[in-house]
Design a protein around this motif. Structure first.
Motif, PDB file in Angstrom:
ATOM      1  N   THR A  66      37.721 -33.584  -1.597  1.00 34.49           N
ATOM      2  CA  THR A  66      38.141 -34.517  -0.543  1.00 34.49           C
ATOM      3  C   THR A  66      39.077 -33.813   0.429  1.00 34.49           C
ATOM      4  O   THR A  66      40.029 -33.163   0.023  1.00 34.49           O
ATOM      5  N   GLU A  67      38.813 -33.955   1.715  1.00 36.93           N
ATOM      6  CA  GLU A  67      39.682 -33.370   2.736  1.00 36.93           C
ATOM      7  C   GLU A  67      40.740 -34.363   3.206  1.00 36.93           C
ATOM      8  O   GLU A  67      41.901 -34.003   3.392  1.00 36.93           O
ATOM      9  N   LEU A  68      40.332 -35.633   3.423  1.00 33.02           N
ATOM     10  CA  LEU A  68      41.267 -36.677   3.835  1.00 33.02           C
ATOM     11  C   LEU A  68      41.269 -37.766   2.776  1.00 33.02           C
ATOM     12  O   LEU A  68      40.248 -38.406   2.521  1.00 33.02           O
ATOM     13  N   LEU A  69      42.423 -37.968   2.157  1.00 33.47           N
ATOM     14  CA  LEU A  69      42.565 -38.992   1.126  1.00 33.47           C
ATOM     15  C   LEU A  69      43.525 -40.054   1.632  1.00 33.47           C
ATOM     16  O   LEU A  69      44.678 -39.778   1.946  1.00 33.47           O
ATOM     17  N   ARG A  70      43.021 -41.287   1.739  1.00 27.22           N
ATOM     18  CA  ARG A  70      43.842 -42.416   2.162  1.00 27.22           C
ATOM     19  C   ARG A  70      44.003 -43.360   0.986  1.00 27.22           C
ATOM     20  O   ARG A  70      43.034 -43.629   0.269  1.00 27.22           O
ATOM     21  N   ALA A  71      45.211 -43.877   0.795  1.00 27.34           N
ATOM     22  CA  ALA A  71      45.463 -44.754  -0.342  1.00 27.34           C
ATOM     23  C   ALA A  71      46.388 -45.876   0.066  1.00 27.34           C
ATOM     24  O   ALA A  71      47.351 -45.667   0.817  1.00 27.34           O
ATOM     25  N   PHE A  72      46.097 -47.070  -0.434  1.00 26.51           N
ATOM     26  CA  PHE A  72      46.998 -48.208  -0.289  1.00 26.51           C
ATOM     27  C   PHE A  72      47.331 -48.710  -1.681  1.00 26.51           C
ATOM     28  O   PHE A  72      46.443 -48.971  -2.488  1.00 26.51           O
ATOM     29  N   GLU A  73      48.632 -48.830  -1.977  1.00 24.65           N
ATOM     30  CA  GLU A  73      49.074 -49.299  -3.287  1.00 24.65           C
ATOM     31  C   GLU A  73      50.143 -50.374  -3.114  1.00 24.65           C
ATOM     32  O   GLU A  73      51.220 -50.107  -2.578  1.00 24.65           O
ATOM     33  N   PRO A  74      49.864 -51.614  -3.559  1.00 24.53           N
ATOM     34  CA  PRO A  74      50.859 -52.678  -3.454  1.00 24.53           C
ATOM     35  C   PRO A  74      51.747 -52.813  -4.686  1.00 24.53           C
ATOM     36  O   PRO A  74      52.703 -53.591  -4.671  1.00 24.53           O
ATOM     37  N   THR A  75      51.438 -52.076  -5.758  1.00 25.47           N
ATOM     38  CA  THR A  75      52.143 -52.273  -7.025  1.00 25.47           C
ATOM     39  C   THR A  75      52.724 -50.988  -7.598  1.00 25.47           C
ATOM     40  O   THR A  75      53.854 -50.961  -8.072  1.00 25.47           O
ATOM     41  N   PHE A  76      51.958 -49.907  -7.590  1.00 22.50           N
ATOM     42  CA  PHE A  76      52.356 -48.662  -8.252  1.00 22.50           C
ATOM     43  C   PHE A  76      52.568 -47.542  -7.247  1.00 22.50           C
ATOM     44  O   PHE A  76      51.948 -47.505  -6.183  1.00 22.50           O
ATOM     45  N   VAL A  77      53.400 -46.587  -7.614  1.00 23.16           N
ATOM     46  CA  VAL A  77      53.486 -45.338  -6.867  1.00 23.16           C
ATOM     47  C   VAL A  77      52.164 -44.592  -7.057  1.00 23.16           C
ATOM     48  O   VAL A  77      51.682 -44.459  -8.190  1.00 23.16           O
ATOM     49  N   PRO A  78      51.525 -44.123  -5.998  1.00 24.74           N
ATOM     50  CA  PRO A  78      50.264 -43.394  -6.151  1.00 24.74           C
ATOM     51  C   PRO A  78      50.421 -42.207  -7.110  1.00 24.74           C
ATOM     52  O   PRO A  78      51.450 -41.520  -7.103  1.00 24.74           O
ATOM     53  N   GLY A  79      49.403 -41.983  -7.923  1.00 20.76           N
ATOM     54  CA  GLY A  79      49.480 -40.942  -8.950  1.00 20.76           C
ATOM     55  C   GLY A  79      49.847 -39.579  -8.416  1.00 20.76           C
ATOM     56  O   GLY A  79      50.585 -38.827  -9.067  1.00 20.76           O
ATOM     57  N   LEU A  80      49.359 -39.222  -7.222  1.00 14.96           N
ATOM     58  CA  LEU A  80      49.653 -37.909  -6.653  1.00 14.96           C
ATOM     59  C   LEU A  80      51.112 -37.761  -6.236  1.00 14.96           C
ATOM     60  O   LEU A  80      51.561 -36.649  -5.949  1.00 14.96           O
ATOM     61  N   LEU A  81      51.852 -38.872  -6.204  1.00 22.75           N
ATOM     62  CA  LEU A  81      53.249 -38.826  -5.775  1.00 22.75           C
ATOM     63  C   LEU A  81      54.215 -39.114  -6.912  1.00 22.75           C
ATOM     64  O   LEU A  81      55.425 -39.177  -6.698  1.00 22.75           O
ATOM     65  N   GLN A  82      53.718 -39.279  -8.131  1.00 17.18           N
ATOM     66  CA  GLN A  82      54.564 -39.689  -9.248  1.00 17.18           C
ATOM     67  C   GLN A  82      55.349 -38.528  -9.857  1.00 17.18           C
ATOM     68  O   GLN A  82      54.890 -37.389  -9.860  1.00 17.18           O
ATOM     69  N   THR A  83      56.525 -38.849 -10.387  1.00 15.76           N
ATOM     70  CA  THR A  83      57.288 -37.901 -11.198  1.00 15.76           C
ATOM     71  C   THR A  83      56.756 -37.957 -12.632  1.00 15.76           C
ATOM     72  O   THR A  83      56.087 -38.922 -13.014  1.00 15.76           O
ATOM     73  N   PRO A  84      57.060 -36.952 -13.450  1.00 12.62           N
ATOM     74  CA  PRO A  84      56.628 -37.016 -14.853  1.00 12.62           C
ATOM     75  C   PRO A  84      57.155 -38.256 -15.577  1.00 12.62           C
ATOM     76  O   PRO A  84      56.445 -38.870 -16.371  1.00 12.62           O
ATOM     77  N   GLY A  85      58.404 -38.646 -15.295  1.00  9.54           N
ATOM     78  CA  GLY A  85      58.976 -39.806 -15.965  1.00  9.54           C
ATOM     79  C   GLY A  85      58.256 -41.092 -15.616  1.00  9.54           C
ATOM     80  O   GLY A  85      57.954 -41.917 -16.492  1.00  9.54           O
ATOM     81  N   TYR A  86      57.985 -41.288 -14.338  1.00  8.45           N
ATOM     82  CA  TYR A  86      57.275 -42.487 -13.906  1.00  8.45           C
ATOM     83  C   TYR A  86      55.856 -42.486 -14.468  1.00  8.45           C
ATOM     84  O   TYR A  86      55.362 -43.513 -14.954  1.00  8.45           O
ATOM     85  N   ALA A  87      55.189 -41.328 -14.411  1.00 16.15           N
ATOM     86  CA  ALA A  87      53.821 -41.225 -14.926  1.00 16.15           C
ATOM     87  C   ALA A  87      53.773 -41.558 -16.413  1.00 16.15           C
ATOM     88  O   ALA A  87      52.843 -42.227 -16.888  1.00 16.15           O
ATOM     89  N   ARG A  88      54.761 -41.113 -17.154  1.00  9.72           N
ATOM     90  CA  ARG A  88      54.776 -41.390 -18.594  1.00  9.72           C
ATOM     91  C   ARG A  88      54.825 -42.899 -18.857  1.00  9.72           C
ATOM     92  O   ARG A  88      54.129 -43.400 -19.744  1.00  9.72           O
ATOM     93  N   HIS A  89      55.628 -43.615 -18.101  1.00 13.51           N
ATOM     94  CA  HIS A  89      55.699 -45.068 -18.286  1.00 13.51           C
ATOM     95  C   HIS A  89      54.373 -45.728 -17.906  1.00 13.51           C
ATOM     96  O   HIS A  89      53.937 -46.689 -18.548  1.00 13.51           O
ATOM     97  N   ARG A  90      53.729 -45.228 -16.869  1.00 13.67           N
ATOM     98  CA  ARG A  90      52.432 -45.782 -16.471  1.00 13.67           C
ATOM     99  C   ARG A  90      51.400 -45.560 -17.567  1.00 13.67           C
ATOM    100  O   ARG A  90      50.670 -46.480 -17.954  1.00 13.67           O
ATOM    101  N   PHE A  91      51.335 -44.342 -18.091  1.00  6.19           N
ATOM    102  CA  PHE A  91      50.335 -44.041 -19.120  1.00  6.19           C
ATOM    103  C   PHE A  91      50.627 -44.810 -20.405  1.00  6.19           C
ATOM    104  O   PHE A  91      49.704 -45.254 -21.091  1.00  6.19           O
ATOM    105  N   THR A  92      51.904 -44.950 -20.727  1.00 12.05           N
ATOM    106  CA  THR A  92      52.256 -45.691 -21.940  1.00 12.05           C
ATOM    107  C   THR A  92      51.779 -47.133 -21.835  1.00 12.05           C
ATOM    108  O   THR A  92      51.228 -47.700 -22.793  1.00 12.05           O
TER     109      THR A  92
END
Length: 309
Positions: free
Chosen positions: A126-152
């Protein structure tokens, strides 16, 4: 179109737009064809189940679109119905259905990390990736700590908690794409994303700081829609648009992959309209800084507790 550019806020939807109901239609069509083959062979549902050593309820569930058959199920069904010449066509229909409606339960059978690796491969093309998220921080922008809570949270539903560490590491590797030449990212989040208590305040402070940093990358455009903005379109659910080819929508049960031109056009128009409601650059970072300061106040008043492993 850059934010602030004058344009009508009315959105005309494309006509004859295909929707995710097409997925249900495709599943129903596959079920009908399997039922036709059974009947053409002169078999009752109970007789077919007996010949395949299945529970009779399985035949009924497949024929009424309440259970998606596996590859082996289709091969066995065609063999028992003396219709092996139909096997390849039915498998092709099944695989098309699975591509459009990828059930999480099936995807997670290989582990949560494997789903992240699969997502990374899609993003590489993908060259241009557009995302709209009303609830979660987009995965590509997450910190390890936030990602861990999401995966849990997510994996708790499916019982695949064994590889959360690997999934977090894979998500962090995905983020290397943010620094690749030729890649562009336009992400829009609502202020609710920053306010929902989906992780402890100290974790969210680090996450907001990460958003501020990434918003300064030249190829990343991050927009924040504040609470006091009146929406032209309600933020019903999140979605990702890969170039002009594919839209991904995540539900509780599955990932929808929408590739019909009408679907992509519709979601592109929705994204452009939502993007007009967002604040960017210094104004967005002012929102983020204010939220971070408020979160710091919560951290200071939170009783000490053992660190989570």
């Amino acid at each position: 179109m850059p934010p602030g550019t004058a344009r009508s806020r009315e959105m005309t939807l494309p006509r004859n737009t295909s929707t995710s109901t097409d997925v249900n239609d495709a599943r129903d069509a596959l079920a009908r064809r399997l039922r036709e083959l059974r009947r053409a062979a002169g078999l009752t549902g109970q007789q077919l189940a007996l010949s395949l050593s299945w529970q009779p309820s399985k035949v009924s569930k497949i024929e009424h679109s309440r259970q998606t058959p596996s590859d082996d199920d289709i091969r066995a069904w065609c063999r028992a119905s003396s219709a092996e010449q139909e096997t390849e066509g039915l498998l092709a229909a099944l695989h098309t259905l699975e591509t459009r409606h990828a059930e999480w339960q099936r995807q997670f059978r290989g582990g949560v990390a494997s789903v992240q690796a699969q997502t990374a491969r899609r993003e590489e093309t993908t060259e241009l990736l557009r995302a709209f998220e009303p609830t979660f921080v987009p995965g590509l922008l997450q910190t390890p700590g936030y990602a861990r809570h999401r995966f849990t949270e997510v994996t708790h539903k499916f019982g695949h908690r064994r590889d959360i560490d690997a999934a977090v590491a894979e998500r962090m590797r995905r983020q290397e794409i943010l620094y690749q030449p030729g890649k562009r990212f336009h992400m829009v989040i609502t202020e609710a994303v920053l306010r929902y208590a989906l992780c402890p305040p100290d974790v969210m402070v680090g996450q907001v700081d990460r958003l501020i940093s990434l918003s300064m990358l030249p190829n990343v455009r991050l927009g924040v829609i504040p609470f006091d903005k009146r929406y032209a379109i309600a933020p019903a659910h999140g979605f990702w648009i890969h170039d002009d080819d594919l839209v991904q929508v995540e539900t509780f049960s599955a990932e929808l992959n929408l590739a019909q031109p009408g679907e992509v056009e519709l979601y592109t128009k929705v994204f452009e309209t939502l993007a007009l409601d967002a604040d960017y650059d210094r104004k967005a970072r002012a929102h983020l800084t204010r939220v971070a300061e408020e979160l710091m106040g919560q951290v200071e008043h939170t009783p000490d507790r053992p660190e989570q492993s």
